[in-house]
Design a protein around this motif. Structure first.
Motif, short mmCIF file in Angstrom:
data_model
loop_
_atom_site.label_atom_id
_atom_site.label_comp_id
_atom_site.label_asym_id
_atom_site.label_seq_id
_atom_site.Cartn_x
_atom_site.Cartn_y
_atom_site.Cartn_z
N VAL B 509 0.84 -1.20 0.00
CA VAL B 509 0.00 0.00 0.00
C VAL B 509 0.87 1.24 0.00
O VAL B 509 0.59 2.22 -0.72
CB VAL B 509 -0.93 -0.02 1.23
CG1 VAL B 509 -1.63 1.31 1.39
CG2 VAL B 509 -1.95 -1.11 1.10
N TYR B 510 1.95 1.21 0.78
CA TYR B 510 2.87 2.34 0.83
C TYR B 510 3.46 2.61 -0.56
O TYR B 510 3.48 3.75 -1.04
CB TYR B 510 3.96 2.05 1.84
CG TYR B 510 5.13 2.97 1.80
CD1 TYR B 510 6.35 2.56 1.28
CD2 TYR B 510 5.02 4.27 2.29
CE1 TYR B 510 7.42 3.42 1.24
CE2 TYR B 510 6.10 5.13 2.24
CZ TYR B 510 7.30 4.69 1.72
OH TYR B 510 8.37 5.54 1.67
N GLY B 511 3.93 1.52 -1.22
CA GLY B 511 4.50 1.69 -2.55
C GLY B 511 3.50 2.28 -3.53
O GLY B 511 3.82 3.17 -4.32
N GLN B 512 2.27 1.81 -3.47
CA GLN B 512 1.26 2.30 -4.39
C GLN B 512 0.92 3.76 -4.11
O GLN B 512 0.69 4.55 -5.02
CB GLN B 512 0.01 1.42 -4.28
CG GLN B 512 -1.07 1.74 -5.27
CD GLN B 512 -0.61 1.55 -6.67
OE1 GLN B 512 -0.02 0.54 -7.03
NE2 GLN B 512 -0.84 2.55 -7.51
N VAL B 567 -7.34 0.53 3.60
CA VAL B 567 -6.06 1.22 3.77
C VAL B 567 -5.57 1.75 2.43
O VAL B 567 -5.04 2.87 2.33
CB VAL B 567 -5.02 0.27 4.39
CG1 VAL B 567 -3.67 0.94 4.46
CG2 VAL B 567 -5.45 -0.15 5.77
N LEU B 568 -5.78 0.97 1.36
CA LEU B 568 -5.40 1.44 0.02
C LEU B 568 -6.18 2.69 -0.33
O LEU B 568 -5.65 3.65 -0.90
CB LEU B 568 -5.68 0.32 -1.00
CG LEU B 568 -5.09 0.51 -2.38
CD1 LEU B 568 -3.59 0.50 -2.31
CD2 LEU B 568 -5.57 -0.60 -3.30
N LEU B 569 -7.45 2.71 0.04
CA LEU B 569 -8.28 3.88 -0.22
C LEU B 569 -7.77 5.09 0.56
O LEU B 569 -7.77 6.22 0.06
CB LEU B 569 -9.72 3.56 0.19
CG LEU B 569 -10.82 4.33 -0.53
CD1 LEU B 569 -10.73 4.09 -2.01
CD2 LEU B 569 -12.17 3.87 -0.01
N LEU B 570 -7.31 4.87 1.80
CA LEU B 570 -6.73 5.96 2.59
C LEU B 570 -5.51 6.53 1.88
O LEU B 570 -5.34 7.75 1.80
CB LEU B 570 -6.30 5.44 3.96
CG LEU B 570 -7.36 5.41 5.05
CD1 LEU B 570 -6.76 4.83 6.31
CD2 LEU B 570 -7.87 6.80 5.33
#
Lengths: 187, 687
Positions: B509-512, B567-570
């Protein structure tokens, strides 16, 4: 495409497609898996509906079932004679019910039958104890087994008769989101 | 199972159509009063007759195959009284269904890594498989984004580079110093300079299609074709964000349905564990042994939690107060740690921005923000885990708290980096200060600030990738060699690596999020990210099969999938906020880029709208005016209230039906008891 197979008549294949969750290709692939378990017993021509039954030992040696602690119960539930010896119909039935596309109610019905060791249409305390022991390889202490069984019956027994009926089981399964993905054999 | 008896009935050559005749044979002659074999009404009129109802219902019947075939024959024989139109419709829909099944099969075949995922699910279970499914989703998302950007921004730029377009120039003399931007490298450079430039995005890479600064503000306006590159650049980025949002929301939709159906947290942990924990797809002795250990561990943990809860409930007032004050203090310590990490990132970013590229030492300085972020994301959760041992929460609460803290740390550390950068570029928002008064941004330090931001994001991505590879080579493989070949006690205590799904997903998620933040400033970043994620997939797969053992603790795949997507949406929202701020609030660089002579990036859209015809312009103005927006807003609020009311009604209905079910069960027992009493009473009377 691929209409050249001579194992089943088109009507048989149609019937299998309507009665299971598999497509043509998958049904043929499953047939070859069944055939490879005992090539000398299973004929390559099913158009005459031969009466071939594979013994439980062969079914239980499949890689998908070999290490499953419930494999004997699975084979018993889906086999005609109740002993685990399966015809091709039983074989297809079994993997269809355990496939991805089978709905939750169907899977819950068969799961109930699998965990009902004494076949009395109820999961009673002894059935639960056997299930637990198979799940944990007999490594829980007797106290722990007793406590867990009490808790399970406490949580799921709706009609308060000390054992789980099919409705209790189905009601409990509705609240378990992972059931569909765990009660699933990939083949 | 008395199916043998049924088989004799069917073998007689006929199928009994009588009501329940063949099914009665299935009934057990037992004494239990509650008997419910699966009933099938042979004489039912089948209201759902039609191609849709028939085959699907048949598949879902819990009957043996022979009975299903018999039912099918009956159904087919019952059908003949139907008009031509109906039979044509039925056969057409049957063909359509077969076609859909075949196409679904082809699609599944085309989906990449199908067999690998199958194998992973078989050996490590659904939890680990969900990580790889998430990774595959991100790879496909990035690839489609790259196609989008390549089609609308990259290709036109390459094409129009050669042909002369209209480049606007501005003849404002006092801003001439803002337009100084010379990224071309010196002619004589050391041989390893190219390698350093590859890592930092400077030098030969800076003035290339990779970064924002290379694109011109050409507007092609030929007779046949008109293409406005600045507008395409901005709108493509906006559309890319919306496209990602739609993909994530669609994927969440499927997961939410399951969560809502089961009413959120599954009550009844023990029965769920006993009946649904066993993964029937597991293969191999090692996997099944581990799963059995897993289940045993879970049950023991649950019993232990129960015991702890009983102990906690029986604490005295003084002890409770002491426990809560201890927890408050420890939370303050955790916040202090996180704050210290943020301050370190802030300082590191400020320091590295003031240096320029050069030799090897400067490389470290360039990468300082990335190094500090990665170190913080490793150290702080580790310390928080140790602190959590003192907090004495129940195990499940501890896991959730750790995850929340890790998510907060990762996303906000990126936010701190961006905040520091923005402050540096806009002189802390004070446009009248010395450095920013001429060009509204700090042109001395940032002659082309968008490229600098793009370079930072590029460096973060590269460093993340290098970290993953380095950890795999330098930590995981040696650990496995140590555990396998060294008989010392330390090795056995440490044990083989465990594949911890939540932390790995947070890394993805961080990378994205980094890629999303950098997409406006570095258009090729999605392409780089696609390649990076593909390589990470194969690396993780290799490390999983060679070095890891399955996790001791179960990982609930379904309910956590929703958490990952949330979390990805955040991360997406964070990137959107950064994008909007950059597009609207900061003055674009005057020396480079497609927006060089505009006061803000967004103004290219209103300017282009002026060129439209009167009617379409009026229509668009109307859509943006208050007369349209306010009624639309009110309507959306009404729809929202309606849906919220509907959802709450469904929830209430579900709980009502549940209690009704319980009551009916008790009623049934009561009636059975009464019947027995009456029977024994009447039998007693007869005697």
């Amino acid at each position: 495409m691929g209409n050249k197979q001579t194992i089943f008549t088109p009507q048989q294949l149609d019937a299998y497609q309507d009665c299971t969750f598999f497509t043509r290709k998958e049904i043929l692939r499953l047939f070859y898996r069944y055939h490879n378990l005992a090539p000398q017993l299973v004929p390559l021509d099913y158009t005459s509906k031969p009466d071939v039954k594979l013994p439980y030992e062969l079914i239980g040696s499949m890689p998908e079932l070999k290490d499953n602690p419930f494999r004997q119960r699975i084979a018993q539930v889906f086999s005609e004679d109740g002993e685990g010896n399966m015809t091709l119909d039983d074989f297809l039935d079994m993997f269809s019910a355990l496939s991805e596309m089978a709905p939750r109610d169907l899977k819950a019905y068969y799961a109930f039958k699998i965990y009902d060791f004494n076949d009395d249409d109820y999961i009673c305390k002894s059935d639960l104890e056997k299930t637990l022991n198979k799940l944990t390889r007999n490594e829980l202490t007797e106290d722990e087994v007793r406590m867990v069984c009490e808790k399970v019956i406490d949580e799921s027994d709706l009609d308060n008769d000390g054992r789980l009926s099919l409705e209790d089981f189905q009601h409990m399964i509705v609240r378990a989101p992972d059931f569909l993905s765990t009660f699933h054999i990939r083949i | 199972m008395s199916w043998a008896r049924e088989r004799q009935t069917l073998d007689a050559g006929q199928i009994h159509y009588g009501p329940h005749q063949s099914l009665r044979l299935r009934e057990r002659p037992s004494n239990s009063a509650v008997q419910r074999p699966p009933q099938f009404n042979w004489n039912a009129d089948q209201p759902e007759e039609g191609a849709k109802g028939r085959p699907r219902n048949l598949k879902e019947l819990p009957l043996p195959m022979e009975l299903k075939k018999a039912i099918r024959q009956v159904q087919q024989m019952k059908v003949p009284v139907m008009s031509n139109w109906q039979s044509w419709k039925i056969s057409k829909s049957k063909t359509m269904k077969r076609f859909l099944e075949e196409s679904r099969e082809v699609l599944a075949y085309v989906a990449p890594w199908r067999r690998t995922l199958h194998k992973i699910g078989g050996h490590f279970g659904g939890g680990v498989q969900s990580y790889f499914l998430f990774l595959r989703f991100l790879v496909v998302l990035n690839f489609l984004s790259f196609l989008l950007i390549a089609g609308f921004v990259l290709a036109p730029s390459i094409v129009f580079q050669s042909s002369p377009g209209n480049s606007e120039t501005q003849n404002s003399i006092d801003q001439i110093e803002c337009m100084i931007y010379s990224p071309e490298p010196q002619s004589l450079s050391v041989f390893y300079q190219y390698f350093l430039d590859l890592l930092t995005g400077m030098g030969f890479m800076e003035y290339s299609y990779l970064f924002y600064g290379f694109y011109n503000n050409t507007e092609m306006m030929n007779l046949q074709l008109s293409y406005n590159i600045p507008m395409a650049y901005l709108l493509t980025t906006a559309f890319y964000f919306i496209f990602c949002l739609i993909c994530i929301v669609l994927r969440m939709g499927a997961v939410i349905r399951d969560v809502v159906k089961t009413g959120g947290r599954a009550v009844g942990g023990y029965s769920t564990l006993v009946f649904t924990a066993w993964d029937y797809g597991l293969q191999g002795n090692r996997a099944t042994n581990l799963k059995q250990n897993n289940i045993r561990y879970q049950l023991q943990m649950d019993l232990e939690e129960e015991r702890i809860r009983k102990v906690a409930a029986s604490l005295t007032m003084a002890q409770t107060v002491r426990l809560y004050s201890l927890r408050a203090f420890l939370n303050l310590v955790v916040f202090g740690l996180i704050g210290a990490a943020f301050y370190a990132i802030f300082k590191a970013t400020q320091f590295s921005q003031s240096q320029t590229g050069g030799d090897f030492l400067d490389l470290i300085v360039q990468y300082l923000p990335s190094i500090v972020i990665t170190a913080a994301n490793f150290l702080v959760p580790f310390l928080c885990d140790k602190i959590a041992l003192l907090e004495r929460h129940s195990p499940s609460t501890t896991v959730i708290l750790a995850l929340l803290r890790a998510v907060f740390l990762r996303l906000v550390s990126l936010g701190v980096l961006l905040f520091t950068l923005w402050n540096g570029i806009t002189c802390n928002g004070v446009t009248e200060s010395a450095a920013c008064s001429v060009c509204q941004y700090n042109h001395k330090q940032y002659p082309c600030w968008e490229t600098r931001v793009g370079q930072e994001m590029y460096k973060l991505t590269v460093f993340d990738f290098i970290t993953v590879i380095a950890v795999m080579i330098l930590v995981e493989f040696p650990r496995r060699m140590l555990v396998d070949h060294c008989p010392c006690k330390l090795a056995q205590f440490v044990g083989r690596q465990e594949f911890v799904v939540p932390q790995n997903v947070l890394g993805l998620v961080y990378g994205q999020t980094v890629v999303w933040t950098g997409a406006l400033f570095c258009p090729l970043l999605p392409a780089i990210n696609t390649i990076k994620f593909i390589i990470i997939f194969y690396c993780r797969k290799i490390t999983l099969f060679q070095n890891c053992r399955p996790a001791d603790r179960t990982f609930r795949s379904n309910s956590s999938n929703f958490f990952f997507l949330l979390v990805l949406l955040l991360g997406w929202s964070l990137a959107t906020v950064a994008l909007i701020y950059a597009a609207v609030m900061i003055h674009p660089s005057m020396g480079c880029g497609p927006f060089r002579f505009l006061s803000m990036m967004w103004s290219v859209v209103p300017d282009s709208l002026q060129l439209l015809s009167n009617s379409s312009r009026d229509f668009l103005y109307f859509m943006g005016s208050q007369a349209f927006c306010i009624p639309l807003f009110v309507l959306l609020c009404v729809v929202l209230c309606y849906i919220a009311a509907l959802a709450s009604i469904y929830g209430k209905t579900v709980s009502l039906l549940q209690s009704q079910l319980k009551m009916e069960g008790r009623d049934k027992q009561f009636l059975v008891k009464r019947i027995k009493e009456l029977n024994s009473a009447s039998r007693g009377k007869k005697r």
